[in-house]
Design an enzyme around this catalytic site. Sequence first.
Site, mmCIF file in Angstrom:
data_model
loop_
_atom_site.group_PDB
_atom_site.id
_atom_site.type_symbol
_atom_site.label_atom_id
_atom_site.label_comp_id
_atom_site.label_asym_id
_atom_site.label_seq_id
_atom_site.Cartn_x
_atom_site.Cartn_y
_atom_site.Cartn_z
ATOM 1 N N ASP A 81 1.044 -1.103 0.011
ATOM 2 C CA ASP A 81 0.155 -0.134 0.076
ATOM 3 C C ASP A 81 1.009 1.150 -0.051
ATOM 4 O O ASP A 81 1.834 1.339 0.641
ATOM 5 C CB ASP A 81 -0.855 -0.113 1.295
ATOM 6 C CG ASP A 81 -1.729 1.074 1.327
ATOM 7 O OD1 ASP A 81 -2.199 1.685 0.338
ATOM 8 O OD2 ASP A 81 -2.177 1.406 2.449
ATOM 9 N N GLU A 133 -2.687 6.490 -7.743
ATOM 10 C CA GLU A 133 -3.643 7.318 -7.393
ATOM 11 C C GLU A 133 -3.483 8.634 -7.881
ATOM 12 O O GLU A 133 -2.585 9.072 -8.464
ATOM 13 C CB GLU A 133 -3.118 7.701 -5.686
ATOM 14 C CG GLU A 133 -4.059 8.845 -5.187
ATOM 15 C CD GLU A 133 -3.863 8.824 -3.619
ATOM 16 O OE1 GLU A 133 -3.686 7.725 -2.794
ATOM 17 O OE2 GLU A 133 -3.661 9.896 -3.117
ATOM 18 N N GLY A 180 -6.308 8.245 8.218
ATOM 19 C CA GLY A 180 -6.436 8.395 9.640
ATOM 20 C C GLY A 180 -7.673 8.721 10.210
ATOM 21 O O GLY A 180 -8.741 8.334 9.816
ATOM 22 N N THR A 232 -6.991 2.379 10.297
ATOM 23 C CA THR A 232 -7.050 2.883 11.798
ATOM 24 C C THR A 232 -7.908 2.082 12.445
ATOM 25 O O THR A 232 -7.649 1.658 13.781
ATOM 26 C CB THR A 232 -7.410 4.408 11.535
ATOM 27 O OG1 THR A 232 -6.400 4.975 10.630
ATOM 28 C CG2 THR A 232 -7.432 4.994 12.806
#
Length: 286
Positions: A81, A133, A180, A232
């Site tokens: 990742d 991305e 996050g 997270t």
Amino acid sequence: MLANLNDVLQPARKNRYAVGLFNTCSLELARGVIAAAQECNTPVVIGTAEVLLSVASLEEMADMLIPMAKRAAVPVVVHLDHGLKEETCKKALELGFSSVMYDCSTDPYEENVRKVAQMASLAHSYGATIEAELGHVGDNPSEGMQADPSAFYTEPDQAFDFVTRTGVDALAIAVGTAHGAYKMAPKLDFERIRRIAGLLDCGLVLHGGSGLTDQDFRMAIDAGISKINIFTDINMAAAKAAHDGYAGGELLLTGLQPRMEEAVKQATIKKMTVFQNTETISLGNR
Ligand SMILES: [Zn+2]
């Protein structure tokens, strides 16, 4: 069994469910996530990220995760990742990762295209898949102000140009999420997802999934998302289980490990249940 992103994302896209990516940089995380996938009978993406390599190296992760993936009863993709450096992605492919993300999203557009196209042909020569991305999924700010994130949203026409020119198998798009823990509730641009999905056949990826509501997930999947990244939530579930176990008098790591693993498994199952196609499930139950 070891699988790549195309093996798991193409059926997901067609049947309107999503496959979760859960980073698994410890044994408890890896065991908990794979156990959840087997219990839900769903494919899963595991692995690590470049920023997590201080916790365990790429070699150590490959040694542990690839055999675990091969032994699993469901398809398991071992994915890097957010690979940030070219060497890191190359090393992951050499070590047998079945998929890499090469994140050049902070580079100028043409540079992103050039670097990713090169890595895509290398990944494909290994029989592996690649995610990139476009636009930029930022981090939740630890404090204070954040620049307007919609300035970094993915443009549908540019996404089409990007995928055509790079040959990527999956594309992470910026549509209102952040990495996050969220300080404020995120607002997703579902119409943008729908427009991008209308133009592209590759897997579309939602990063920053921890903290979104179940309804956000379902609407994003209905709009065309087929891979959702969660870290997270399971990371916190393991830490809380360790804390509570210790506070409750369990003083040995070997006593805490099964509790951490179980907490990860339960937190993962919760997400997988939402990611599955509830329509198919409810039809199947009739
Ligand atoms: Zn991400």
